[in-house]
Design a protein around this motif. Sequence first.
Motif, PDB file in Angstrom:
ATOM      1  N   SER A   2       6.404-105.991 162.206  1.00 56.43           N
ATOM      2  CA  SER A   2       6.066-104.852 161.299  1.00 56.43           C
ATOM      3  C   SER A   2       7.162-105.162 160.054  1.00 56.43           C
ATOM      4  N   PHE A   3       6.852-104.610 158.961  1.00 54.50           N
ATOM      5  CA  PHE A   3       8.079-104.451 157.853  1.00 54.50           C
ATOM      6  C   PHE A   3       8.711-103.235 157.955  1.00 54.50           C
ATOM      7  N   SER A   4       9.944-102.846 158.138  1.00 49.82           N
ATOM      8  CA  SER A   4      10.548-101.780 158.080  1.00 49.82           C
ATOM      9  C   SER A   4      11.292-101.550 156.934  1.00 49.82           C
ATOM     10  N   THR A   5      11.487-100.133 156.437  1.00 45.98           N
ATOM     11  CA  THR A   5      12.104 -99.579 155.364  1.00 45.98           C
ATOM     12  C   THR A   5      13.196 -98.888 156.075  1.00 45.98           C
ATOM     13  N   VAL A   6      14.402 -98.972 155.286  1.00 45.62           N
ATOM     14  CA  VAL A   6      15.581 -98.426 156.164  1.00 45.62           C
ATOM     15  C   VAL A   6      16.159 -97.677 154.712  1.00 45.62           C
ATOM     16  N   ASN A   7      16.692 -96.258 154.980  1.00 46.93           N
ATOM     17  CA  ASN A   7      17.415 -95.270 154.244  1.00 46.93           C
ATOM     18  C   ASN A   7      18.636 -95.923 154.212  1.00 46.93           C
ATOM     19  N   PRO A   8      19.101 -96.298 152.780  1.00 43.30           N
ATOM     20  CA  PRO A   8      20.239 -96.950 152.531  1.00 43.30           C
ATOM     21  C   PRO A   8      21.482 -96.156 152.685  1.00 43.30           C
ATOM     22  N   LEU A  13      15.873 -95.766 160.045  1.00 42.65           N
ATOM     23  CA  LEU A  13      14.823 -96.354 159.902  1.00 42.65           C
ATOM     24  C   LEU A  13      13.694 -95.357 159.155  1.00 42.65           C
ATOM     25  N   ALA A  14      13.214 -95.463 157.829  1.00 39.85           N
ATOM     26  CA  ALA A  14      12.523 -94.652 157.265  1.00 39.85           C
ATOM     27  C   ALA A  14      11.082 -94.523 157.567  1.00 39.85           C
ATOM     28  N   ALA A  15      10.431 -95.945 157.800  1.00 40.70           N
ATOM     29  CA  ALA A  15       9.157 -96.204 157.909  1.00 40.70           C
ATOM     30  C   ALA A  15       8.914 -97.732 158.511  1.00 40.70           C
ATOM     31  N   ALA A  16       8.068 -97.786 159.272  1.00 47.49           N
ATOM     32  CA  ALA A  16       7.717 -99.178 159.601  1.00 47.49           C
ATOM     33  C   ALA A  16       6.023 -99.432 159.407  1.00 47.49           C
ATOM     34  N   LEU A  68      18.088 -91.739 145.564  1.00 47.52           N
ATOM     35  CA  LEU A  68      16.923 -92.515 144.693  1.00 47.52           C
ATOM     36  C   LEU A  68      16.663 -92.035 143.379  1.00 47.52           C
TER      37      LEU A  68
END
Length: 86
Positions: A2-8, A13-16, A68
């Motif tokens: 999967s592709f993961s999005t991380v809260n900088p 982990l914000a979402a996968a 953001l």
Amino acid sequence: MSFSTVNPTTGELAAAFPLQGDEEIFEALVVADRRYREDWRLRTVAERAEIVGRGGRILRESATSTRLCRSWRWERASVSATSRSI
């Protein structure tokens, strides 16, 4: 896989999202092309601007990270300053 999005800010982990295969990507492109030909290209510039503006408002309203929002404002200010100097 999967592709993961991380809260900088937090590193959490914000979402996968599952990776898409060729078939899913091709189908998405076919749908996007059809929508463009049957709808988007037939709209006036004013209608398109309203839709894009509405999308921008929705994104700003749903932003959960102050960082953001600050980043978006900085980029917008930079683009405006660049546009004025041209």
